[in-house]
Design an enzyme around this catalytic site. Structure first.
Site, PDB file in Angstrom:
ATOM      1  N   GLN A 226       0.872  -1.174   0.000  1.00  0.00           N
ATOM      2  CA  GLN A 226       0.000   0.000   0.000  1.00  0.00           C
ATOM      3  C   GLN A 226       0.909   1.224   0.000  1.00  0.00           C
ATOM      4  O   GLN A 226       1.504   1.563   1.017  1.00  0.00           O
ATOM      5  CB  GLN A 226      -0.911  -0.025   1.228  1.00  0.00           C
ATOM      6  CG  GLN A 226      -1.802  -1.258   1.284  1.00  0.00           C
ATOM      7  CD  GLN A 226      -2.130  -1.697   2.692  1.00  0.00           C
ATOM      8  OE1 GLN A 226      -1.295  -1.633   3.595  1.00  0.00           O
ATOM      9  NE2 GLN A 226      -3.353  -2.164   2.908  1.00  0.00           N
ATOM     10  N   HIS A 237       5.320   4.144   6.308  1.00  0.00           N
ATOM     11  CA  HIS A 237       6.688   3.633   6.209  1.00  0.00           C
ATOM     12  C   HIS A 237       6.644   2.512   5.184  1.00  0.00           C
ATOM     13  O   HIS A 237       5.835   1.594   5.306  1.00  0.00           O
ATOM     14  CB  HIS A 237       7.132   3.119   7.584  1.00  0.00           C
ATOM     15  CG  HIS A 237       8.568   2.670   7.649  1.00  0.00           C
ATOM     16  ND1 HIS A 237       9.229   2.492   8.856  1.00  0.00           N
ATOM     17  CD2 HIS A 237       9.470   2.361   6.685  1.00  0.00           C
ATOM     18  CE1 HIS A 237      10.466   2.086   8.626  1.00  0.00           C
ATOM     19  NE2 HIS A 237      10.626   1.993   7.303  1.00  0.00           N
ATOM     20  N   HIS A 239       6.594  -0.657   3.278  1.00  0.00           N
ATOM     21  CA  HIS A 239       6.664  -2.061   3.681  1.00  0.00           C
ATOM     22  C   HIS A 239       5.868  -2.917   2.704  1.00  0.00           C
ATOM     23  O   HIS A 239       4.864  -2.495   2.148  1.00  0.00           O
ATOM     24  CB  HIS A 239       6.164  -2.276   5.119  1.00  0.00           C
ATOM     25  CG  HIS A 239       4.758  -1.831   5.375  1.00  0.00           C
ATOM     26  ND1 HIS A 239       4.397  -0.497   5.512  1.00  0.00           N
ATOM     27  CD2 HIS A 239       3.611  -2.537   5.527  1.00  0.00           C
ATOM     28  CE1 HIS A 239       3.099  -0.408   5.751  1.00  0.00           C
ATOM     29  NE2 HIS A 239       2.593  -1.628   5.750  1.00  0.00           N
ATOM     30  N   HIS A 241       3.910  -6.602   2.181  1.00  0.00           N
ATOM     31  CA  HIS A 241       3.282  -7.747   2.831  1.00  0.00           C
ATOM     32  C   HIS A 241       3.578  -9.007   2.031  1.00  0.00           C
ATOM     33  O   HIS A 241       3.482  -9.005   0.798  1.00  0.00           O
ATOM     34  CB  HIS A 241       1.769  -7.560   2.892  1.00  0.00           C
ATOM     35  CG  HIS A 241       1.314  -6.430   3.751  1.00  0.00           C
ATOM     36  ND1 HIS A 241       0.867  -6.602   5.051  1.00  0.00           N
ATOM     37  CD2 HIS A 241       1.233  -5.094   3.508  1.00  0.00           C
ATOM     38  CE1 HIS A 241       0.529  -5.438   5.564  1.00  0.00           C
ATOM     39  NE2 HIS A 241       0.737  -4.498   4.651  1.00  0.00           N
TER      40      HIS A 241
END
Length: 252
Positions: A226, A237, A239, A241
Protein backbone atom coordinates in the site's frame (compact mmCIF):
# COMPACT_ATOMS: atom_id res chain seq x y z
CA UNK A 1 -6.77 -5.19 -20.57
CA UNK A 2 -9.73 -4.85 -18.21
CA UNK A 3 -9.18 -2.04 -15.68
CA UNK A 4 -9.79 -2.51 -11.97
CA UNK A 5 -9.98 1.25 -11.38
CA UNK A 6 -9.15 4.08 -13.79
CA UNK A 7 -5.54 4.09 -15.00
CA UNK A 8 -4.21 0.72 -13.75
CA UNK A 9 -0.82 -0.58 -14.83
CA UNK A 10 0.33 -4.15 -15.33
CA UNK A 11 4.07 -4.83 -15.41
CA UNK A 12 5.31 -8.13 -16.83
CA UNK A 13 8.74 -9.68 -17.37
CA UNK A 14 10.00 -10.57 -20.82
CA UNK A 15 10.51 -13.31 -21.77
CA UNK A 16 7.50 -14.67 -19.88
CA UNK A 17 7.92 -16.72 -16.71
CA UNK A 18 5.26 -18.11 -14.42
CA UNK A 19 6.87 -17.56 -11.01
CA UNK A 20 8.94 -14.83 -9.40
CA UNK A 21 11.59 -17.35 -8.36
CA UNK A 22 12.16 -18.22 -12.02
CA UNK A 23 13.55 -14.74 -12.70
CA UNK A 24 17.22 -14.01 -12.25
CA UNK A 25 17.98 -11.47 -9.56
CA UNK A 26 18.74 -8.88 -12.23
CA UNK A 27 15.45 -9.52 -14.03
CA UNK A 28 13.43 -9.45 -10.81
CA UNK A 29 14.92 -6.14 -9.69
CA UNK A 30 14.35 -4.73 -13.17
CA UNK A 31 10.66 -5.72 -12.94
CA UNK A 32 10.15 -3.74 -9.73
CA UNK A 33 12.21 -0.75 -10.82
CA UNK A 34 10.27 -0.64 -14.09
CA UNK A 35 7.07 -0.67 -12.03
CA UNK A 36 8.26 2.29 -9.97
CA UNK A 37 9.26 4.22 -13.10
CA UNK A 38 5.90 3.50 -14.75
CA UNK A 39 4.03 4.55 -11.62
CA UNK A 40 5.73 7.94 -11.72
CA UNK A 41 4.10 8.59 -15.11
CA UNK A 42 0.59 8.32 -13.67
CA UNK A 43 -1.15 11.64 -13.07
CA UNK A 44 -3.91 12.41 -10.61
CA UNK A 45 -3.40 9.53 -8.20
CA UNK A 46 -2.60 10.11 -4.53
CA UNK A 47 -1.56 6.53 -3.73
CA UNK A 48 -1.09 3.09 -5.31
CA UNK A 49 -1.81 -0.53 -4.49
CA UNK A 50 0.80 -3.02 -5.69
CA UNK A 51 -0.22 -6.67 -5.92
CA UNK A 52 1.56 -9.74 -7.25
CA UNK A 53 -0.11 -13.15 -7.03
CA UNK A 54 2.73 -15.62 -7.28
CA UNK A 55 1.35 -19.09 -7.89
CA UNK A 56 -1.96 -20.84 -8.47
CA UNK A 57 -2.83 -21.08 -4.78
CA UNK A 58 -2.53 -17.28 -4.55
CA UNK A 59 -5.10 -16.91 -7.32
CA UNK A 60 -2.70 -16.13 -10.18
CA UNK A 61 -5.10 -16.09 -13.17
CA UNK A 62 -2.62 -16.75 -16.00
CA UNK A 63 0.77 -18.44 -16.22
CA UNK A 64 2.64 -15.23 -16.98
CA UNK A 65 3.92 -13.44 -13.90
CA UNK A 66 2.44 -9.95 -13.62
CA UNK A 67 2.41 -7.08 -11.15
CA UNK A 68 -0.67 -4.90 -10.71
CA UNK A 69 -0.27 -1.22 -9.90
CA UNK A 70 -3.65 0.32 -9.08
CA UNK A 71 -3.80 4.14 -8.83
CA UNK A 72 -5.91 5.32 -5.92
CA UNK A 73 -7.65 8.48 -4.75
CA UNK A 74 -9.47 9.29 -1.54
CA UNK A 75 -12.96 7.74 -1.43
CA UNK A 76 -12.64 6.07 -4.84
CA UNK A 77 -14.25 2.93 -3.38
CA UNK A 78 -17.03 2.60 -0.81
CA UNK A 79 -14.60 0.56 1.29
CA UNK A 80 -10.87 0.82 0.73
CA UNK A 81 -10.28 -2.93 0.99
CA UNK A 82 -12.68 -3.64 -1.89
CA UNK A 83 -9.65 -3.22 -4.14
CA UNK A 84 -8.50 -6.69 -3.07
CA UNK A 85 -11.78 -8.28 -4.15
CA UNK A 86 -11.43 -6.56 -7.52
CA UNK A 87 -7.86 -7.84 -7.84
CA UNK A 88 -8.95 -11.36 -6.93
CA UNK A 89 -11.62 -11.38 -9.66
CA UNK A 90 -9.50 -9.75 -12.37
CA UNK A 91 -8.81 -11.70 -15.55
CA UNK A 92 -7.21 -10.29 -18.72
CA UNK A 93 -9.83 -11.84 -21.01
CA UNK A 94 -13.05 -9.87 -21.43
CA UNK A 95 -15.97 -11.76 -19.91
CA UNK A 96 -13.78 -14.03 -17.79
CA UNK A 97 -13.82 -13.75 -13.99
CA UNK A 98 -10.95 -15.18 -11.97
CA UNK A 99 -11.99 -17.44 -9.11
CA UNK A 100 -9.09 -17.84 -6.66
CA UNK A 101 -8.90 -20.82 -4.31
CA UNK A 102 -10.97 -20.12 -1.17
CA UNK A 103 -9.06 -18.37 1.58
CA UNK A 104 -10.69 -17.49 4.88
CA UNK A 105 -9.40 -14.14 6.08
CA UNK A 106 -10.49 -12.64 9.40
CA UNK A 107 -12.17 -9.25 9.56
CA UNK A 108 -10.06 -6.48 11.08
CA UNK A 109 -12.08 -6.54 14.31
CA UNK A 110 -11.42 -10.28 14.63
CA UNK A 111 -7.65 -10.09 14.25
CA UNK A 112 -6.10 -10.64 17.67
CA UNK A 113 -2.94 -8.80 18.63
CA UNK A 114 -0.37 -11.46 19.46
CA UNK A 115 1.85 -11.50 22.51
CA UNK A 116 5.53 -10.62 22.39
CA UNK A 117 6.33 -14.26 23.15
CA UNK A 118 4.22 -15.58 20.28
CA UNK A 119 5.87 -13.23 17.82
CA UNK A 120 9.35 -14.03 19.13
CA UNK A 121 8.73 -17.77 18.75
CA UNK A 122 7.68 -17.34 15.12
CA UNK A 123 10.63 -15.06 14.38
CA UNK A 124 12.98 -17.58 15.97
CA UNK A 125 11.92 -20.28 13.51
CA UNK A 126 12.68 -17.99 10.58
CA UNK A 127 16.01 -16.94 12.11
CA UNK A 128 17.08 -20.57 12.30
CA UNK A 129 16.07 -21.25 8.70
CA UNK A 130 17.78 -18.06 7.49
CA UNK A 131 20.96 -19.18 9.25
CA UNK A 132 20.79 -22.55 7.46
CA UNK A 133 20.47 -20.70 4.15
CA UNK A 134 23.15 -18.16 5.09
CA UNK A 135 20.84 -15.24 4.50
CA UNK A 136 21.14 -11.74 5.90
CA UNK A 137 23.44 -9.85 8.20
CA UNK A 138 23.58 -9.21 11.96
CA UNK A 139 20.22 -8.90 13.66
CA UNK A 140 19.41 -5.78 15.70
CA UNK A 141 20.05 -5.65 19.43
CA UNK A 142 17.91 -2.55 19.99
CA UNK A 143 14.44 -1.47 18.93
CA UNK A 144 14.03 -0.46 15.29
CA UNK A 145 11.62 2.08 13.84
CA UNK A 146 8.49 1.15 11.93
CA UNK A 147 6.90 4.52 11.28
CA UNK A 148 6.20 5.99 14.71
CA UNK A 149 6.27 2.52 16.28
CA UNK A 150 9.23 0.65 17.74
CA UNK A 151 9.77 -2.99 16.89
CA UNK A 152 11.35 -5.26 19.48
CA UNK A 153 14.55 -6.94 18.30
CA UNK A 154 12.81 -10.27 18.90
CA UNK A 155 10.26 -9.44 16.16
CA UNK A 156 12.93 -8.94 13.47
CA UNK A 157 14.10 -12.16 11.87
CA UNK A 158 16.22 -10.95 8.96
CA UNK A 159 18.28 -7.88 8.11
CA UNK A 160 19.70 -7.59 4.61
CA UNK A 161 23.48 -7.79 4.31
CA UNK A 162 23.53 -4.10 3.38
CA UNK A 163 21.39 -3.19 6.38
CA UNK A 164 18.98 -1.24 4.17
CA UNK A 165 15.99 -3.56 4.69
CA UNK A 166 14.62 -5.83 7.39
CA UNK A 167 11.88 -8.43 7.82
CA UNK A 168 9.55 -8.65 10.79
CA UNK A 169 6.70 -10.83 11.95
CA UNK A 170 3.22 -9.32 12.03
CA UNK A 171 1.33 -8.25 15.14
CA UNK A 172 -2.02 -9.30 13.57
CA UNK A 173 -1.32 -11.72 10.69
CA UNK A 174 -4.01 -12.48 8.12
CA UNK A 175 -2.62 -15.98 7.50
CA UNK A 176 0.14 -18.02 9.16
CA UNK A 177 3.45 -16.67 7.91
CA UNK A 178 2.11 -13.20 7.01
CA UNK A 179 5.25 -11.09 7.42
CA UNK A 180 6.50 -7.65 6.43
CA UNK A 181 9.66 -6.50 4.66
CA UNK A 182 10.44 -2.92 5.63
CA UNK A 183 12.90 -0.29 4.42
CA UNK A 184 15.31 0.51 7.24
CA UNK A 185 15.00 4.24 6.58
CA UNK A 186 11.61 5.65 7.49
CA UNK A 187 10.00 7.02 4.31
CA UNK A 188 6.29 6.72 3.43
CA UNK A 189 6.43 5.93 -0.31
CA UNK A 190 8.68 4.02 -2.68
CA UNK A 191 9.27 7.19 -4.72
CA UNK A 192 11.42 8.36 -1.82
CA UNK A 193 13.68 5.30 -1.76
CA UNK A 194 17.11 5.59 -3.31
CA UNK A 195 17.89 3.14 -6.14
CA UNK A 196 20.03 1.15 -3.70
CA UNK A 197 17.22 1.00 -1.14
CA UNK A 198 14.68 0.02 -3.79
CA UNK A 199 16.80 -2.85 -5.08
CA UNK A 200 17.64 -4.03 -1.58
CA UNK A 201 13.98 -4.00 -0.53
CA UNK A 202 12.86 -6.28 -3.36
CA UNK A 203 15.93 -8.50 -3.13
CA UNK A 204 15.01 -9.02 0.53
CA UNK A 205 11.36 -9.65 -0.39
CA UNK A 206 12.43 -12.53 -2.65
CA UNK A 207 14.63 -14.04 0.06
CA UNK A 208 11.94 -13.72 2.73
CA UNK A 209 9.24 -15.12 0.46
CA UNK A 210 11.31 -18.25 -0.06
CA UNK A 211 11.95 -18.44 3.67
CA UNK A 212 8.33 -18.26 4.84
CA UNK A 213 7.05 -20.53 2.07
CA UNK A 214 9.58 -23.17 3.09
CA UNK A 215 8.78 -22.74 6.77
CA UNK A 216 5.03 -23.12 6.24
CA UNK A 217 5.11 -25.66 3.41
CA UNK A 218 3.38 -23.15 1.13
CA UNK A 219 3.35 -23.34 -2.66
CA UNK A 220 2.45 -19.72 -3.42
CA UNK A 221 2.42 -16.21 -2.02
CA UNK A 222 0.63 -12.94 -2.46
CA UNK A 223 2.89 -9.88 -2.34
CA UNK A 224 1.22 -6.58 -1.62
CA UNK A 225 2.14 -3.00 -0.91
CA UNK A 226 0.00 0.00 0.00
CA UNK A 227 1.98 2.93 -1.33
CA UNK A 228 0.33 5.88 0.37
CA UNK A 229 -2.52 6.57 2.77
CA UNK A 230 -5.30 6.47 0.17
CA UNK A 231 -4.23 2.92 -0.76
CA UNK A 232 -4.92 1.81 2.82
CA UNK A 233 -1.42 2.29 4.22
CA UNK A 234 -1.83 2.41 8.00
CA UNK A 235 1.83 3.00 8.87
CA UNK A 236 3.54 5.68 6.73
CA UNK A 237 6.69 3.63 6.21
CA UNK A 238 7.45 1.60 3.06
CA UNK A 239 6.66 -2.06 3.68
CA UNK A 240 5.74 -5.10 1.60
CA UNK A 241 3.28 -7.75 2.83
CA UNK A 242 4.07 -11.39 2.10
CA UNK A 243 1.24 -13.89 2.59
CA UNK A 244 2.23 -17.53 1.96
CA UNK A 245 -0.68 -19.75 0.87
CA UNK A 246 -1.37 -23.24 -0.44
CA UNK A 247 0.36 -26.52 0.23
CA UNK A 248 3.61 -27.24 -1.55
CA UNK A 249 3.56 -30.39 -3.68
CA UNK A 250 6.00 -33.09 -2.74
CA UNK A 251 8.77 -33.76 -5.25
CA UNK A 252 8.82 -37.43 -4.22
Amino acid sequence: LRPILPGPLIVVPQPPVERLAELSEEAALDLFETARSAQQLVRGATAFNWALKDGAAAGQPITHLHLHIVPRKANDLAQNDLVYELLDRWHPIEGEVNVPPPLELPDDDQRRARTEGEMAAEAGRYVALAAERRLGGPLPTHEVAFGKFKLKPSQVFLVSTSGLSLATVNLKPLVPGHVLVVSRRVVPTIAELTPEEMQDLWRTVREVQGLVQASHGASSSTLGMQDGRDAGQSVPHVHVHILPVGEAKSSL
